[in-house]
Motif scaffolding. Structure first.
Motif, short mmCIF file in Angstrom:
data_model
loop_
_atom_site.label_atom_id
_atom_site.label_comp_id
_atom_site.label_asym_id
_atom_site.label_seq_id
_atom_site.Cartn_x
_atom_site.Cartn_y
_atom_site.Cartn_z
N PHE A 157 0.93 -1.29 -0.11
CA PHE A 157 -0.19 0.26 0.35
C PHE A 157 0.98 0.94 -0.28
CE2 PHE A 157 -4.28 -2.09 1.67
CZ PHE A 157 -3.50 -3.08 1.55
N VAL A 158 0.28 2.00 -1.37
CA VAL A 158 1.48 3.46 -1.47
C VAL A 158 0.63 4.43 -0.38
CG1 VAL A 158 2.92 4.66 -2.80
CG2 VAL A 158 2.49 1.75 -3.20
N ASP A 159 1.09 4.79 0.19
CA ASP A 159 1.05 6.59 0.56
C ASP A 159 1.32 7.35 1.26
OD1 ASP A 159 -2.11 7.08 2.30
OD2 ASP A 159 -2.04 6.09 3.99
N ASP A 160 0.60 8.61 1.75
CA ASP A 160 0.60 9.60 2.06
C ASP A 160 0.73 9.96 3.12
OD1 ASP A 160 -1.03 10.73 0.96
OD2 ASP A 160 0.56 12.30 0.02
N TRP A 161 1.07 10.51 4.32
CA TRP A 161 -0.13 11.57 5.82
C TRP A 161 0.39 12.79 5.44
CZ3 TRP A 161 -1.65 7.25 8.52
CH2 TRP A 161 -1.62 6.24 8.73
N ARG A 162 -0.74 13.44 5.74
CA ARG A 162 0.00 14.38 6.94
C ARG A 162 0.05 14.11 7.98
NH1 ARG A 162 -3.09 18.90 3.54
NH2 ARG A 162 -4.72 19.60 5.29
N LEU A 163 1.51 14.87 8.96
CA LEU A 163 1.42 14.62 10.10
C LEU A 163 1.42 16.33 10.06
CD1 LEU A 163 3.54 12.15 10.25
CD2 LEU A 163 1.52 11.93 10.58
N ASP A 164 0.50 17.14 11.61
CA ASP A 164 0.59 18.39 12.54
C ASP A 164 2.39 18.01 13.18
OD1 ASP A 164 0.41 16.87 14.68
OD2 ASP A 164 -1.20 17.43 14.92
N ARG A 165 2.71 19.04 13.91
CA ARG A 165 3.66 19.59 13.90
C ARG A 165 4.11 18.70 15.42
NH1 ARG A 165 3.77 25.69 15.02
NH2 ARG A 165 1.88 25.41 13.72
N VAL A 189 6.00 9.91 3.08
CA VAL A 189 5.55 8.73 2.30
C VAL A 189 5.79 7.33 2.47
CG1 VAL A 189 5.82 8.00 0.33
CG2 VAL A 189 5.97 10.48 -0.21
N THR A 190 4.45 6.66 2.42
CA THR A 190 4.91 5.64 3.79
C THR A 190 4.47 4.08 2.13
OG1 THR A 190 3.00 4.77 4.01
CG2 THR A 190 4.95 6.16 5.60
N VAL A 191 5.33 2.72 3.07
CA VAL A 191 4.52 2.05 2.47
C VAL A 191 4.15 0.42 3.32
CG1 VAL A 191 5.21 -0.17 0.63
CG2 VAL A 191 6.04 1.68 0.06
N ASN A 192 2.99 0.19 3.29
CA ASN A 192 2.38 -0.04 4.40
C ASN A 192 2.86 0.11 5.90
OD1 ASN A 192 1.53 -2.39 2.09
ND2 ASN A 192 2.71 -3.79 2.73
N GLY A 193 2.85 1.68 5.52
CA GLY A 193 2.73 2.34 7.03
C GLY A 193 3.51 2.51 7.29
#
Ligand code: C2O
Ligand code: CU
Length: 445
Positions: A157-165, A189-193
């Motif tokens: 699973f190819v994914d990206d996350w927007r994390l806050d500070r 950006v992550t693969v399998n989290g």
């Protein structure tokens, strides 16, 4: 032109046959609930997960098997599950307000699917996807074809996350910035989290790598260095022959299956990286360890992709203008032909356009904006016919096509299943702000 249309509809490979049912039934339960998991670099992350895992489960079946999946909603908001790319009974398609009511918190719904096509599919909520998918709700459904060689598989699973500070999932969803751009693009950006995933493979091992882009908006262009790699399937259907990765683009919703031959030397490294942005970034690595293994060298199954280049001379049956305007609950709404369809407006009469089973249809997407729109049609496979007026022969089917800034893309298909099928942009913020319509397919019998 009627003749050309019927010729196209009758071309070999334009429609498919249903496999015999095997009688095998796979029963699963999917519980959607908040949880905390060690993800990305191992930090604790508050997520929403199916069965306590992110990515969610990888469900498997063989062609002709039946899946019965009970979805339990333990989220603080309504949900549903859509089986992306899977051809199924319309009532099982998981689109709230169109094919079923939303599953309220505390309630459940049972989906039943007969696996008709072998390939890589995925599932995700179809309500407030911009929040629910981003928080971690996505899983894979793999349908195996017994004629394929049994090789080692990787499901990524190819994914990206927007994390806050503080390192948590940024709780601001569907922001004006997301809407004015290509949706929510994360900062990790992550693969399998996992950021920087690496897996071991045997020397000389033949691998089937299944990639799905579950990001809300980010587009990837995966490439492989250090090993031979070829595209053997796209969007849940085999290609007409193994294809090169040159030009391969994985937009949100798309899947690609790669055949990868690991190098023979133990200690060698294979990297899978993304070249969509200016900066090339590594997605994951394969580390070659151990003895060379012998594996089954038989080729993978291929699918016929009829040559529909002559369809370029036909007029489009349906034309969709993709655009944005000010308004709606988020300040900006995305529209198809000047209409924004939001979840609360869905209804039994949602469909505007009508298609018929067995009839070739040509659709044109005209992107009047400078943003990216991966257009996804439920319940059907289609072919790209032309981009900006130039005929294209891709060598594979799809269920999602990326329409670039100001680009015009034409697709062709022969609908096989009656029902009300969603057509929408898979940038989830665009979708949630209105970029969806429903097409009705009538059974011509
Ligand atoms: Cu993957 Cu209508 O969605
Ligand atoms: Cu869009």
């Amino acid at each position: 032109m009627a003749d050309l249309r019927s010729e196209l509809a009758a071309s070999p490979g334009a429609t498919t046959e249903r496999p015999e049912e095997t009688g095998v039934v796979h029963e699963h339960e999917l519980v959607a609930a908040p949880t905390v998991l060690p993800l990305i670099d191992g930090r604790s992350l508050d997520v929403w997960a199916y069965n306590g895992q992110v990515p969610g489960p990888v469900l498997r079946a063989r062609l002709g098997d039946r899946l019965r999946i009970r979805v339990v909603n333990r989220l603080p908001q309504p949900t549903s599950v859509h089986w992306h790319g899977v051809r199924l009974d319309n009532a099982m398609d998981g689109v709230p307000g169109v094919t079923q009511p939303p599953i309220a918190p505390g309630e459940s719904f049972t989906y039943e699917i007969v696996a008709r096509d072998a390939g890589t599919f995925w599932f995700h909520p179809h309500i407030r996807g911009s929040e629910q998918v981003e928080r971690g709700l996505h899983g894979m459904l793999i349908v195996e074809d017994p004629r394929d060689p049994p090789v080692r598989e990787l499901a990524w699973f190819v994914d990206d996350w927007r994390l806050d500070r503080l390192g948590a999932i940024d709780p601001a969803f569907v922001t004006p910035h997301d809407l004015a751009h290509d949706g929510r693009w994360g900062n990790v950006v992550t693969v399998n989290g996992r950021a920087g995933l690496s897996e071991s493979v045997g020397a000389g091992e033949r691998i089937r790598m299944r990639l799905v882009n579950v990001a809300n908006g980010r587009v990837f262009a995966p490439r492989v260095v250090g090993a031979e790699a070829r595209v053997i399937a796209f969007d849940g259907r085999p290609t007409s022959e193994p294809l090169s990765l040159d030009g391969l683009v994985l937009a949100p919703g798309n899947r690609v299956d790669l055949e990868v031959a690991a190098p023979m030397q133990s200690g060698a490294e294979v990297s899978v990286f993304d070249v969509f942005g200016q900066r090339r970034r590594t997605l994951a690595r394969l580390l070659v360890r151990g003895e060379a293994t012998r594996s089954d060298a038989r080729p993978f199954v291929t699918t016929r992709s009829p040559d529909w280049r002559c369809a370029s001379e036909l007029d489009a049956d349906l034309v969709y203008a993709l655009a944005a305007r000010r308004g709606g609950p988020h300040g900006i709404e995305w529209t198809l032909n000047g209409e924004a369809m939001r979840a609360e407006h869905h209804g039994a009469d949602a469909a505007h356009d009508t298609l018929e089973t067995g009839r070739f249809v040509k659709m044109r997407f005209v992107n009047e904006s400078a943003r990216l729109h991966p257009m996804h049609l439920h319940g059907q496979f289609f072919r790209v016919l032309a981009r900006d007026g130039v005929s294209v022969h891709e060598g594979h089917w799809r269920d999602t096509v990326l329409v670039g800034p100001r680009e015009t893309v034409e697709i062709g298909l022969v609908p096989e299943d009656a029902g009300q099928w969603a057509l929408h942009c898979h940038v989830l913020e665009h979708h949630d702000s209105g970029m969806m319509t429903v097409v009705r397919v009538l059974d011509r019998g």
